[in-house]
Design an enzyme around this catalytic site. Structure first.
Site, PDB file in Angstrom:
ATOM      1  CD  GLN A  58     -42.453 -17.903 -44.066  1.00 17.74           C
ATOM      2  OE1 GLN A  58     -43.523 -18.135 -43.462  1.00 17.74           O
ATOM      3  NE2 GLN A  58     -42.559 -17.179 -45.391  1.00 17.74           N
ATOM      4  CG  HIS A  59     -37.848 -17.404 -37.378  1.00 15.38           C
ATOM      5  ND1 HIS A  59     -38.721 -18.448 -37.432  1.00 15.38           N
ATOM      6  CD2 HIS A  59     -36.488 -17.908 -37.315  1.00 15.38           C
ATOM      7  CE1 HIS A  59     -38.083 -19.441 -36.849  1.00 15.38           C
ATOM      8  NE2 HIS A  59     -36.874 -19.014 -36.635  1.00 15.38           N
ATOM      9  CB  ALA A  60     -33.304 -13.563 -38.784  1.00 18.56           C
ATOM     10  CG  HIS A 105     -33.485 -19.808 -40.801  1.00 17.99           C
ATOM     11  ND1 HIS A 105     -33.021 -18.888 -39.842  1.00 17.99           N
ATOM     12  CD2 HIS A 105     -34.531 -20.669 -39.808  1.00 17.99           C
ATOM     13  CE1 HIS A 105     -33.611 -19.200 -38.347  1.00 17.99           C
ATOM     14  NE2 HIS A 105     -34.171 -20.296 -38.587  1.00 17.99           N
TER      15      HIS A 105
END
Ligand code: T46
Length: 144
Positions: A58-60, A105
Site C-alpha cells: 500500500q505504497h509507491a 502496490h
C-alpha cells in the site's frame, strides 16, 4: 511459460530460468543487470504470514526499483500506475514482477507458508516511500 501480461505501466513479468538436471530439485538464477534490471543493493524477505487477510505494501517508491517473487506458497499482488490497476497471483518461485518507481502496490491473500523475496535497487530509506494514495496521484502528476 507464464502467459499473463500486465496491462499496467511501470511493471513487467520477470521469468527466471529453471535448471533441472539429473539430480533432484530446480535451480533458478537472478543476476543483477541480467534477469534483474538494476544493480541489487538490498534483498529482503517476508515470511511467517499467519493471516490471509493481512495487507502489506500500500505504497509507491520514488527511487527504489524492485523485483518481487513468491518463493513458497502464493499471494496476490495488486498494481496501480495511477491510471490502470491489475491483480496478479504469484505462485511460482521462478516468476516475479519488476516494479518500477511510481507504482502503487499491495500484497494480499497470503497462503500458508507464503514467502516473499524482494530484490531492491536502493538501500532502505523511509523518505523514498509514498504511503498516501492521494499524495501518490499528486506525485505522478507533478513528476510526469
Ligand atoms: C515494498 C514491499 C514489497 C526496514 O527497516 N528495512 C527494510 O529494508 C524494509 C523493507 C523495511 N523496514 C522496516 C520499515 C517498517 O518499519 O520494516 C517495517 C515494515 O516495512 P513496510 O511496512 O514497508 O513493509 P511492507 O511489507 O508493507 O513493504 C515492503 C517494503 O517495505 C516495500 O519497499 O515495496 O515490501
Amino acid at each position: 511459460m507464464y502467459m499473463k501480461s500486465l496491462q499496467v505501466n511501470q511493471c513487467k513479468i520477470i521469468e527466471l530460468c529453471k535448471i533441472i538436471d539429473g539430480r533432484d530439485g530446480v535451480l533458478s538464477v537472478a543476476e543483477a543487470q541480467r534477469q534483474i534490471p538494476f544493480d541489487i543493493k538490498r534483498v529482503y524477505y517476508i515470511y511467517d504470514l499467519k493471516y490471509a487477510s493481512a495487507l502489506r505494501g500500500q505504497h509507491a517508491h520514488k527511487q527504489n526499483k524492485q523485483v518481487i517473487f513468491c518463493i513458497n506458497g502464493s499471494f496476490t499482488l495488486t498494481l496501480d500506475d495511477g491510471s490502470h490497476q491489475q491483480e496478479i497471483v504469484l505462485n511460482q518461485p521462478n516468476i516475479g514482477v519488476f516494479m518500477d518507481v511510481k507504482l502503487w502496490h499491495t500484497m494480499k491473500d497470503f497462503s500458508e507458508k507464503c514467502i516473499l523475496l524482494v530484490f531492491a535497487s536502493e538501500l532502505y530509506d523511509e523518505n523514498d516511500y509514498i504511503r498516501d494514495y492521494n499524495e501518490f496521484k499528486k506525485y505522478i502528476n507533478d513528476t510526469f
